[in-house]
Write an enzyme that holds these catalytic residues in place. Structure first.
Site, PDB file in Angstrom:
ATOM      1  CG  ASN A 179      -6.896  -0.841   1.403  1.00  0.00           C
ATOM      2  OD1 ASN A 179      -6.143  -0.613   0.456  1.00  0.00           O
ATOM      3  ND2 ASN A 179      -6.446  -1.120   2.620  1.00  0.00           N
TER       4      ASN A 179
ATOM      5  CB  CYS B 106      -0.957  -0.001   1.187  1.00  0.00           C
ATOM      6  SG  CYS B 106      -2.056  -1.417   1.178  1.00  0.00           S
TER       7      CYS B 106
ATOM      8  CG  HIS C 162      -3.436   3.388   1.969  1.00  0.00           C
ATOM      9  ND1 HIS C 162      -4.059   2.975   0.808  1.00  0.00           N
ATOM     10  CD2 HIS C 162      -3.384   2.299   2.779  1.00  0.00           C
ATOM     11  CE1 HIS C 162      -4.363   1.699   0.915  1.00  0.00           C
ATOM     12  NE2 HIS C 162      -3.980   1.269   2.101  1.00  0.00           N
TER      13      HIS C 162
END
Ligand code: COA
Length: 338
Positions: A291, A120, A261
């Site tokens: 996500n 990520c 993020h």
């Protein structure tokens, strides 16, 4: 005699593109698949729906769509790109990497092309690599893509993870520019802590545990210690931002937009409260996309641009965090190509 060296080029971020697959998976759909509820998912994560790749779509298909959107929005000829970096943790193959395939799919002319994997945080690492290569003169015009098909490594019976992750791709264009200090990519802060490797991982499929006939399917999927990851994320989002702003001689008051993020609304709320940044300066699209790992920051950046939240000249702080554990922050002035 005074030194008269040529000014070092600066890396300027001039455009963003995005792509999400057509198929939408809502919380109501997930209620039919696992023991969960829209109320639980929204209150714990902020996610309402996410996009899932079609069966015949792989990561390079999503990445190429985002690159085409970027090239079209910025009026860029694909033949002018001399560096392509794809940040992904879900490549089409072990090898070849995605980037050479995406370059060919989008009509580029044999650019330098490679993948980078910091999960990520991968998009932040990709921007750092592109910035270094542009500022050292190795490349002049770079595309950095974050692209994921996380749906392929989700255990769809695990309610703790299947409600979180999704598919998508986003891309930015970084060009060499002779601009003044205080323009373009202003600073980068990167870090890692491998001691947290088991908090977020896919146990099988690599050289430590190759997949055999005896490998349980669940070992080929995302495993997560949600509470530990939550603690890490809220802490590192604040710490990495503060370190980078300190190095740049700035404070959070100098930031016009935080693009962090998109893991969880509560993580973003906790961290932005601790940092003292107003909610209207925090990009938030996870309610619609979930996500998407390395695609998450460019998708949120594109969304902020389209909604008018991102304005020309804005000081943008981007922060990624995730498995590894890894993290990365980039401070950039948003200077789109006119
Ligand atoms: N629906 C309903 N109940 C669920 C559920 C779901 N989708 N997922 C977990 N639960 C249950 C658990 O089984 C547990 O039940 P129990 O108390 O009967 O054992 C209960 O909810 C609480 O679980 P817990 O894991 O403590 O919840 P939480 O408040 O920590 O929230 C997360 C879980 C995953 C939302 C949260 O930990 C989180 O956001 N962590 C960070 C995850 C992340 O962002 N990862 C990616 C980073 S890149």
């Amino acid at each position: 005699m005074a030194a008269t060296g040529r000014a070092r080029p600066r890396a300027r971020l001039v455009g963003v593109g995005a792509y999400v697959p057509d198929r939408v998976l809502t919380n109501a759909d997930l209620e039919k698949m696992v023991d969960t509820s829209d109320e639980w998912i929204v209150s714990r994560t902020g996610i309402r729906e996410r996009h899932i790749a079609a069966d015949d779509q792989a990561t390079t298909d999503l990445a190429a769509a985002a690159v085409r959107d970027l090239l079209q929005r910025t009026g860029t000829d694909p033949g002018d790109i001399d560096l392509l970096i794809v940040a992904t943790t879900t490549p089409d193959y072990v090898f070849p990497p995605c980037a050479p395939l995406v370059a060919t799919m989008t009509g580029m002319d044999c650019p330098a092309a490679f993948d980078t994997n910091a999960v990520c945080s991968g998009f932040m690492y990709g921007i750092a690599q592109a910035t270094g290569m542009v500022e050292s003169g190795i490349a002049r015009r770079a595309v950095v893509v974050g692209a994921e098909t996380l749906s392929r490594i989700i255990d769809w019976d695990d309610r703790a993870t299947c409600v979180l992750f999704a598919d998508g791709a986003g891309a930015v264009l970084i060009e060499a520019d002779e601009g003044q200090p205080g323009t373009g990519v202003i600073g980068v802060e990167l870090g890692s802590d491998g001691a947290g490797r088991s908090d977020l991982c896919v146990p099988a499929g690599g050289s430590r545990a190759p997949i055999t006939g005896d490998t349980p399917h669940t070992d080929t999927c995302i495993h997560m210690n949600g509470r530990e990851v939550f603690r890490f994320a809220t802490r590192i989002l604040v710490e990495s931002s503060q370190r980078l702003l300190g190095e740049a001689g700035m404070t959070i008051d100098d930031v016009d937009l935080l693009v962090a993020h998109q893991a969880n609304e509560r993580i973003l709320h906790h961290a932005s409260e601790r940092m003292g940044i107003a909610p209207d300066k925090v990009a938030m699209n996870l309610d619609r996309v979930g996500n998407t790992s390395s695609a998450s920051i460019p998708l949120a950046l594109a969304d902020a641009l389209d909604s008018g939240q991102l304005q020309e000249g804005a000081m943008v702080l981007m922060v990624g965090f995730g498995a590894g554990l890894t993290w990365g922050s980039v401070l950039v002035r948003w200077e789109p190509r006119s």
